[in-house]
Design an enzyme around this catalytic site. Structure first.
Site, PDB file in Angstrom:
ATOM      1  N   TYR A 104       0.773  -1.023  -0.069  1.00  0.00           N
ATOM      2  CA  TYR A 104      -0.053   0.186   0.171  1.00  0.00           C
ATOM      3  C   TYR A 104       1.077   1.262   0.033  1.00  0.00           C
ATOM      4  CZ  TYR A 104      -4.399  -2.279   0.115  1.00  0.00           C
ATOM      5  OH  TYR A 104      -5.637  -2.994  -0.202  1.00  0.00           O
TER       6      TYR A 104
ATOM      7  N   ARG B 262       1.507   2.137  -3.374  1.00  0.00           N
ATOM      8  CA  ARG B 262       0.402   2.867  -4.089  1.00  0.00           C
ATOM      9  C   ARG B 262       0.240   4.288  -3.603  1.00  0.00           C
ATOM     10  NH1 ARG B 262      -4.438  -1.249  -3.389  1.00  0.00           N
ATOM     11  NH2 ARG B 262      -5.613   0.531  -4.601  1.00  0.00           N
TER      12      ARG B 262
ATOM     13  N   GLN C  70     -15.981   3.548  -5.367  1.00  0.00           N
ATOM     14  CA  GLN C  70     -14.993   2.535  -4.662  1.00  0.00           C
ATOM     15  C   GLN C  70     -13.753   2.643  -4.642  1.00  0.00           C
ATOM     16  OE1 GLN C  70     -16.874  -1.392  -6.327  1.00  0.00           O
ATOM     17  NE2 GLN C  70     -17.322   0.290  -7.567  1.00  0.00           N
TER      18      GLN C  70
ATOM     19  N   ASP D 288      -8.154   6.545  -4.109  1.00  0.00           N
ATOM     20  CA  ASP D 288      -7.351   7.561  -4.804  1.00  0.00           C
ATOM     21  C   ASP D 288      -7.491   8.973  -4.417  1.00  0.00           C
ATOM     22  OD1 ASP D 288      -9.098   8.041  -6.801  1.00  0.00           O
ATOM     23  OD2 ASP D 288      -8.166   6.686  -8.017  1.00  0.00           O
TER      24      ASP D 288
ATOM     25  N   HIS E  92     -14.885   2.529   0.131  1.00  0.00           N
ATOM     26  CA  HIS E  92     -13.732   1.552   0.466  1.00  0.00           C
ATOM     27  C   HIS E  92     -12.615   2.145   1.052  1.00  0.00           C
ATOM     28  CE1 HIS E  92     -15.339  -1.506  -2.756  1.00  0.00           C
ATOM     29  NE2 HIS E  92     -15.972  -1.576  -1.538  1.00  0.00           N
TER      30      HIS E  92
ATOM     31  N   CYS F 224      -3.320   3.184  13.412  1.00  0.00           N
ATOM     32  CA  CYS F 224      -2.771   2.069  13.986  1.00  0.00           C
ATOM     33  C   CYS F 224      -3.556   0.987  14.703  1.00  0.00           C
ATOM     34  CB  CYS F 224      -2.083   2.840  15.429  1.00  0.00           C
ATOM     35  SG  CYS F 224      -1.497   1.571  16.628  1.00  0.00           S
TER      36      CYS F 224
ATOM     37  N   CYS G  86       2.747   3.470  19.894  1.00  0.00           N
ATOM     38  CA  CYS G  86       2.817   2.269  20.757  1.00  0.00           C
ATOM     39  C   CYS G  86       3.281   1.307  20.005  1.00  0.00           C
ATOM     40  CB  CYS G  86       1.284   1.908  20.947  1.00  0.00           C
ATOM     41  SG  CYS G  86       0.515   1.299  19.506  1.00  0.00           S
TER      42      CYS G  86
ATOM     43  N   ASN H   4     -18.513   1.781 -19.381  1.00  0.00           N
ATOM     44  CA  ASN H   4     -17.668   0.866 -19.072  1.00  0.00           C
ATOM     45  C   ASN H   4     -16.944   0.145 -20.302  1.00  0.00           C
ATOM     46  OD1 ASN H   4     -16.492  -0.051 -16.190  1.00  0.00           O
ATOM     47  ND2 ASN H   4     -16.694  -1.974 -17.327  1.00  0.00           N
TER      48      ASN H   4
HETATM   49  C1  BJW Z   1     -12.734   1.055 -17.826  1.00  0.00           C
HETATM   50  C2  BJW Z   1     -11.499   1.667 -18.282  1.00  0.00           C
HETATM   51  C3  BJW Z   1     -11.725   3.249 -18.788  1.00  0.00           C
HETATM   52  C4  BJW Z   1     -10.807   0.079 -17.543  1.00  0.00           C
HETATM   53  N1  BJW Z   1     -12.839   3.764 -19.079  1.00  0.00           N
HETATM   54  N2  BJW Z   1     -13.839   1.715 -18.184  1.00  0.00           N
HETATM   55  C5  BJW Z   1     -23.053 -10.476  -1.955  1.00  0.00           C
HETATM   56  C6  BJW Z   1     -22.615 -11.523  -2.715  1.00  0.00           C
HETATM   57  C7  BJW Z   1     -21.551 -12.184  -2.929  1.00  0.00           C
HETATM   58  C8  BJW Z   1     -20.521 -11.812  -2.080  1.00  0.00           C
HETATM   59  C9  BJW Z   1     -20.697 -10.812  -1.182  1.00  0.00           C
HETATM   60  C10 BJW Z   1     -21.797 -10.142  -1.242  1.00  0.00           C
HETATM   61  N3  BJW Z   1     -21.785  -9.318  -0.200  1.00  0.00           N
HETATM   62  C11 BJW Z   1     -20.552  -9.294   0.388  1.00  0.00           C
HETATM   63  C12 BJW Z   1     -19.836 -10.279  -0.358  1.00  0.00           C
HETATM   64  C13 BJW Z   1     -18.243 -10.434  -0.148  1.00  0.00           C
HETATM   65  C14 BJW Z   1     -17.463  -9.530  -0.621  1.00  0.00           C
HETATM   66  C15 BJW Z   1     -17.555  -9.429  -2.144  1.00  0.00           C
HETATM   67  O1  BJW Z   1     -18.316  -8.566  -2.887  1.00  0.00           O
HETATM   68  N4  BJW Z   1     -17.289 -10.611  -2.836  1.00  0.00           N
HETATM   69  C16 BJW Z   1     -17.288 -10.646  -4.552  1.00  0.00           C
HETATM   70  C17 BJW Z   1     -16.232 -10.346  -4.987  1.00  0.00           C
HETATM   71  C18 BJW Z   1     -18.104 -11.974  -4.749  1.00  0.00           C
HETATM   72  N5  BJW Z   1     -17.601  -8.225  -0.238  1.00  0.00           N
HETATM   73  C19 BJW Z   1     -16.991  -7.574   1.147  1.00  0.00           C
HETATM   74  O2  BJW Z   1     -16.309  -8.590   1.771  1.00  0.00           O
HETATM   75  C20 BJW Z   1     -17.227  -6.367   1.452  1.00  0.00           C
HETATM   76  N6  BJW Z   1     -17.605  -6.265   2.896  1.00  0.00           N
HETATM   77  C21 BJW Z   1     -18.727  -6.876   3.426  1.00  0.00           C
HETATM   78  O3  BJW Z   1     -19.528  -7.252   2.764  1.00  0.00           O
HETATM   79  O4  BJW Z   1     -18.608  -6.959   4.515  1.00  0.00           O
HETATM   80  C22 BJW Z   1     -19.907  -7.296   5.322  1.00  0.00           C
HETATM   81  C23 BJW Z   1     -19.742  -7.395   6.933  1.00  0.00           C
HETATM   82  C24 BJW Z   1     -20.728  -6.886   7.813  1.00  0.00           C
HETATM   83  C25 BJW Z   1     -20.231  -6.470   8.995  1.00  0.00           C
HETATM   84  C26 BJW Z   1     -19.297  -6.969   9.435  1.00  0.00           C
HETATM   85  C27 BJW Z   1     -18.308  -7.428   8.643  1.00  0.00           C
HETATM   86  C28 BJW Z   1     -18.497  -7.726   7.320  1.00  0.00           C
HETATM   87  C29 BJW Z   1     -16.044  -5.633   1.330  1.00  0.00           C
HETATM   88  C30 BJW Z   1     -15.474  -5.523  -0.011  1.00  0.00           C
HETATM   89  C31 BJW Z   1     -14.335  -4.531  -0.036  1.00  0.00           C
HETATM   90  C32 BJW Z   1     -13.307  -4.545  -1.384  1.00  0.00           C
HETATM   91  N7  BJW Z   1     -12.244  -3.984  -1.231  1.00  0.00           N
HETATM   92  C33 BJW Z   1     -11.336  -3.628  -2.429  1.00  0.00           C
HETATM   93  C34 BJW Z   1      -9.971  -3.302  -2.018  1.00  0.00           C
HETATM   94  C35 BJW Z   1     -10.054  -2.085  -1.531  1.00  0.00           C
HETATM   95  C36 BJW Z   1      -8.639  -1.429  -1.187  1.00  0.00           C
HETATM   96  C37 BJW Z   1      -7.614  -1.289  -2.106  1.00  0.00           C
HETATM   97  O5  BJW Z   1      -8.029  -0.537  -3.252  1.00  0.00           O
HETATM   98  O6  BJW Z   1      -6.690  -1.892  -2.301  1.00  0.00           O
HETATM   99  O7  BJW Z   1     -11.994  -2.552  -3.273  1.00  0.00           O
HETATM  100  S1  BJW Z   1     -11.132  -5.059  -3.544  1.00  0.00           S
HETATM  101  C38 BJW Z   1     -11.256  -4.021  -5.156  1.00  0.00           C
HETATM  102  O8  BJW Z   1     -12.652  -4.545  -5.832  1.00  0.00           O
HETATM  103  C39 BJW Z   1     -11.389  -2.643  -4.751  1.00  0.00           C
HETATM  104  C40 BJW Z   1     -12.293  -2.075  -5.681  1.00  0.00           C
HETATM  105  O9  BJW Z   1     -13.004  -0.914  -5.118  1.00  0.00           O
HETATM  106  C41 BJW Z   1     -13.355  -3.235  -6.009  1.00  0.00           C
HETATM  107  C42 BJW Z   1     -14.177  -3.034  -7.013  1.00  0.00           C
HETATM  108  O10 BJW Z   1     -13.319  -3.100  -8.228  1.00  0.00           O
HETATM  109  P1  BJW Z   1     -13.485  -1.921  -9.541  1.00  0.00           P
HETATM  110  O11 BJW Z   1     -13.421  -0.713  -8.824  1.00  0.00           O
HETATM  111  O12 BJW Z   1     -14.818  -2.341 -10.131  1.00  0.00           O
HETATM  112  O13 BJW Z   1     -12.354  -2.449 -10.444  1.00  0.00           O
HETATM  113  P2  BJW Z   1     -12.066  -3.616 -11.323  1.00  0.00           P
HETATM  114  O14 BJW Z   1     -10.731  -3.532 -11.908  1.00  0.00           O
HETATM  115  O15 BJW Z   1     -12.962  -5.080 -11.016  1.00  0.00           O
HETATM  116  O16 BJW Z   1     -13.079  -3.136 -12.781  1.00  0.00           O
HETATM  117  C43 BJW Z   1     -12.681  -1.966 -13.344  1.00  0.00           C
HETATM  118  C44 BJW Z   1     -13.664  -1.764 -14.683  1.00  0.00           C
HETATM  119  O17 BJW Z   1     -13.264  -0.591 -15.298  1.00  0.00           O
HETATM  120  C45 BJW Z   1     -13.563  -2.918 -15.605  1.00  0.00           C
HETATM  121  O18 BJW Z   1     -14.758  -3.476 -15.838  1.00  0.00           O
HETATM  122  C46 BJW Z   1     -13.065  -2.499 -16.763  1.00  0.00           C
HETATM  123  O19 BJW Z   1     -13.386  -2.914 -17.968  1.00  0.00           O
HETATM  124  C47 BJW Z   1     -13.413  -0.860 -16.769  1.00  0.00           C
HETATM  125  N8  BJW Z   1     -12.252  -0.137 -17.164  1.00  0.00           N
HETATM  126  N9  BJW Z   1     -10.574   0.998 -17.975  1.00  0.00           N
HETATM  127  C48 BJW Z   1     -14.092   2.774 -18.541  1.00  0.00           C
HETATM  128  N10 BJW Z   1     -10.724   3.838 -19.062  1.00  0.00           N
HETATM  129 ZN    ZN Z   2      -0.467   3.046  17.951  1.00  0.00          ZN
END
Ligand code: BJW
Ligand code: ZN
Length: 253
Positions: A69, A72, A107, A110, A125, A133, A158, A221
């Protein structure tokens, strides 16, 4: 529908809209040089999701995750918003100027929507710049232009490990932020999903909420998503090219 017609149709929807909600993902920052997650060239080609984006991965190897991270955060210095971010900021200005409501749920961690001038941003996110910490909760905020070369691993107070304020798989999203985003998706008359694969929940559920609440829905998209067939207008293309074209078709206000 031909591209030109889709763009006009999206522009017409926005021109008459009073309440607009938007969901963005990594794709909107791709043209700023920030890599997406999934697909060719995505960040998860060389880092395993379970290693760097889960609390278990962090417990197993905190130093590796912190360094990943930190790299990044360092890269953010050279990153600027692109015409896609700017177009969404412009849409917000126009909607708010005519007394409407606008919310942008992202999501991305940045902060580029803020740099582009968006105001009502809901960071689902978390944020790459904010860290805390894991022991005492002490907060650290990085100035993107002044990030130390080497990672800071431990809390200055800490000595426990610090971590970014981002949401990993299995962690809850900030409750007030996801509630505000769900309200916006439920109450809007136009919803835009831009640059997200829409596979990660609960963020992707915002599209479902908007569709089932009767909003007019637009997707921009590069690749198809699970919602491409459910939205009213699905535009295949780059957000940095398509969103400005939509604005160009809206009358000046
Ligand atoms: C372009 C382009 C251009 C390219 N122009 N387009 C329901 C069903 C099934 C599973 C679950 C559910 N509910 C929850 C879950 C579990 C899980 C989940 O979703 N799993 C699925 C994968 C199946 N979710 C979680 O665990 C979440 N938490 C949760 O539900 O908690 C419940 C809870 C309650 C109470 C107590 C405890 C728990 C948390 C999800 C966190 C996701 N985190 C990340 C990392 C964040 C930090 C980091 O950045 O490192 O977030 S994962 C990663 O994916 C990141 C993103 O924000 C996220 C989404 O990705 P994104 O942004 O869509 O990117 P890409 O790469 O996938 O897509 C890019 C798109 O752009 C592509 O389509 C390209 O074609 C396009 N593109 N260039 C236009 N120029
Ligand atoms: Zn601390």
């Amino acid at each position: 529908m031909a591209l030109k017609k889709k763009i006009t149709s999206a522009a017409d929807m926005l021109t008459s809209a009073e309440k607009v909600a938007v969901l963005t993902g990594a794709g909107i920052s791709a043209e700023s040089g920030v890599p997406t997650f999934r697909g060719p060239g995505g960040m998860w080609e060389d880092a395993k999701i379970e290693d760097v984006a889960t609390p278990q991965g962090f417990s197993k190897n905190p130093r590796m995750v912190i360094a990943w991270y930190h790299k990044r955060v360092r890269r953010m210095k050279d990153v600027r918003p692109n015409p896609g971010h700017e177009a969404l900021a412009e849409i917000e200005r126009r909607i708010v100027a005519r007394g409407g409501e606008f919310a942008l749920a992202t999501q991305n961690i940045d902060a580029l929507h803020y740099s582009a001038g968006s105001k009502n941003v809901l960071e689902l996110h978390g944020s790459l710049a904010r860290w805390h910490c894991t022991g005492c909760g002490h907060r650290i905020e990085f100035d993107p232009d002044n990030v130390p070369e080497e990672p800071i691993y431990q809390c200055p107070r800490c000595g426990r490990y610090i971590r970014p304020d981002v949401v990993w798989f299995g962690e809850a999203l900030p409750q007030d932020v996801i509630s505000a985003a769900a309200d916006a998706a439920r109450n809007c008359d136009v919803f835009i999903s831009a640059g997200t694969s829409a596979v990660v929940y609960p963020a992707a559920g915002l599209v479902e909420i908007a569709v089932s609440s009767g909003a007019r829905t637009i997707e921009v998209n590069l690749d198809p998503t699970p919602f491409t067939n459910s939205v009213d207008v699905a535009i295949s293309g780059k957000t940095g090219e398509i969103l400005p074209q939509i604005i160009a078709q809206m009358p000046e206000e």
